[in-house]
Scaffold this active site. Sequence first.
Site, PDB file in Angstrom:
ATOM      1  N   LYS A 130      -2.088  -0.112 -23.052  1.00 24.19           N
ATOM      2  CA  LYS A 130      -1.922  -1.022 -24.187  1.00 24.19           C
ATOM      3  C   LYS A 130      -3.283  -1.470 -24.687  1.00 24.19           C
ATOM      4  O   LYS A 130      -4.033  -2.129 -23.965  1.00 24.19           O
ATOM      5  CB  LYS A 130      -1.115  -2.262 -23.803  1.00 24.19           C
ATOM      6  CG  LYS A 130      -0.729  -3.104 -25.042  1.00 24.19           C
ATOM      7  CD  LYS A 130      -0.398  -4.527 -24.707  1.00 24.19           C
ATOM      8  CE  LYS A 130      -1.603  -5.419 -24.673  1.00 24.19           C
ATOM      9  NZ  LYS A 130      -2.223  -5.674 -26.022  1.00 24.19           N
ATOM     10  N   GLU A 158     -18.072 -18.921 -20.577  1.00 25.85           N
ATOM     11  CA  GLU A 158     -18.316 -17.669 -21.297  1.00 25.85           C
ATOM     12  C   GLU A 158     -18.005 -17.884 -22.774  1.00 25.85           C
ATOM     13  O   GLU A 158     -16.895 -18.250 -23.147  1.00 25.85           O
ATOM     14  CB  GLU A 158     -17.450 -16.547 -20.740  1.00 25.85           C
ATOM     15  CG  GLU A 158     -17.732 -15.206 -21.394  1.00 25.85           C
ATOM     16  CD  GLU A 158     -16.875 -14.089 -20.834  1.00 25.85           C
ATOM     17  OE1 GLU A 158     -17.375 -12.966 -20.699  1.00 25.85           O
ATOM     18  OE2 GLU A 158     -15.684 -14.344 -20.541  1.00 25.85           O
ATOM     19  N   CYS A 184     -18.829  -8.610 -21.781  1.00 21.39           N
ATOM     20  CA  CYS A 184     -18.555  -9.428 -20.600  1.00 21.39           C
ATOM     21  C   CYS A 184     -19.791  -9.595 -19.726  1.00 21.39           C
ATOM     22  O   CYS A 184     -19.951 -10.618 -19.059  1.00 21.39           O
ATOM     23  CB  CYS A 184     -17.416  -8.820 -19.793  1.00 21.39           C
ATOM     24  SG  CYS A 184     -17.647  -7.074 -19.389  1.00 21.39           S
ATOM     25  N   GLU A 188     -11.436  -6.374 -14.246  1.00 19.64           N
ATOM     26  CA  GLU A 188     -12.820  -6.580 -14.717  1.00 19.64           C
ATOM     27  C   GLU A 188     -12.758  -7.708 -15.726  1.00 19.64           C
ATOM     28  O   GLU A 188     -12.219  -7.555 -16.813  1.00 19.64           O
ATOM     29  CB  GLU A 188     -13.359  -5.278 -15.319  1.00 19.64           C
ATOM     30  CG  GLU A 188     -14.875  -5.265 -15.464  1.00 19.64           C
ATOM     31  CD  GLU A 188     -15.314  -5.736 -16.840  1.00 19.64           C
ATOM     32  OE1 GLU A 188     -15.701  -6.927 -16.937  1.00 19.64           O
ATOM     33  OE2 GLU A 188     -15.268  -4.944 -17.785  1.00 19.64           O
TER      34      GLU A 188
END
Length: 495
Positions: free
Chosen positions: A201, A406, A309, A275
């Site tokens: 997906k 983040e 990331c 991850e």
Amino acid sequence: MSDRPTPHTVSTPQESGTGALLYAPAPESRAVVSLRAAYGHFVDGEFTEPGEKTLVSVNPADEEKLAEVSVATEADLDRAVAAARRAYDGAWSRTSPSERGKYLYRISRIIQDRARELAVLESLDNGKPIKETRDVDIPLAAAHFFYYAGWADKLPFVSPGVPAPRPLGVAAQVIPWNFPLLMLAWKIAPALAAGNTVVLKPAETTPLTALAFAEICQEAELPPGVVNIVTGAGATGRALVAHPGVDKVAFTGSTEVGREIARTLAGTPKRATLELGGKGANIVYADAALDQAVEGIVTGIFFNQGHVCCAGSRLLVQESVAEEVMHRLKERVARLRLGDPLDKNTDIGAINSAAQLARIQDLAAAGRDEGGEQWSPPCELPSRGYWFAPTVFTGITQAHRIAREEIFGPVLSVLTFRTPEEAVEKANNTPYGLSAGIWTEKASRIPWTANRLRAGVIWSNTFNKFDPTSPFGGYRESGYGREGGRHGLEAYLNG
């Protein structure tokens, strides 16, 4: 598709004494991309008819509608997982390892053949500059299929002491929007090389290159059901992860969603690799080659608009050179060009979505409210689309939100340190553990620092360098498991 470029806007860097340094537009043609008005799912080797419920994929640079994609129902997921199971038990399990490798080589070659089209499509759908999709994303995607094609008939050498590893079965894979085709390659290539089948997906805001990859699977004559692609939003991903017919889950995305997936899989036999997020520290020692370090700082945080990331979003610079580094850094950032992602001169493209832009704006406001000093170069933002100027925050401490959370955008937080011990302590003062960078001309300082950093990927005198032969992954809230290299195969094999 129209061949008109999106509106072109550039930042206006000042060349001392000479006025503005401007660049004539050099847009890549959109004519190489042909899109359907609406897409169904790719199941059992064929596209289904578009469903009743759809999502609209838009160009982040100008909010233009690109295509509609279907939202998978429970029945759609059942059909996709069933097709993957049939292929795993049937044609794919009877395909020899060397033949599996040939399919992967073929896919790699087709990606290379269609590289220009895929690069333009990725920039349209994602908002990233064409020079990044052209020179990084698409070549690396092809390289991953090429690399794992070579592993397909060498699986006994993946794990020492396990002479006959076996595939897991059906892999459910959910990928993010920051590197859509590259993340697809990171996941599908090792899964197929190991003998698994896949239901993937893509992110709801960037599904179009995944659907183009479905066409590549047809062109490569991959057996039906080996790769299935379903589209939708978060609910679709959650349903796929929880589906009882899958044996393995691979996810790249936010830590919050990763926690949810871990809770869903707890107590089940499903294997998982996650991850997740990061807050990478980029450490600049006083003896570093400063011009080189500044280039690495810029690459570390402004590559792909900071939608990375492992971005070096925390700059730790030694006090004795902090003023000089900041002077050079601001000069360099002032020369970045922001504007049309399809322009070959563009350095900074559009933010991927309105929701992500709102998060970046919220965290930048928090940085200002908490006493940070915000700086951005003179920069005219386009009137349409989702845009945020490259930004540097100074006067930051480890208590600031922008130094802890983040941001996933082009925002750099600058902290200083006096000693190597302090640099390591500050770098490790984060719940994440994905990446770090070290800049020094003293060779012995590199291993000394690296051995003390708690990060899965550490770069030395460079940043954001990726290679299919090298494993990638993190610790703590950055997830677990590795993708890339030999280690990326282990996650798809029993033994």
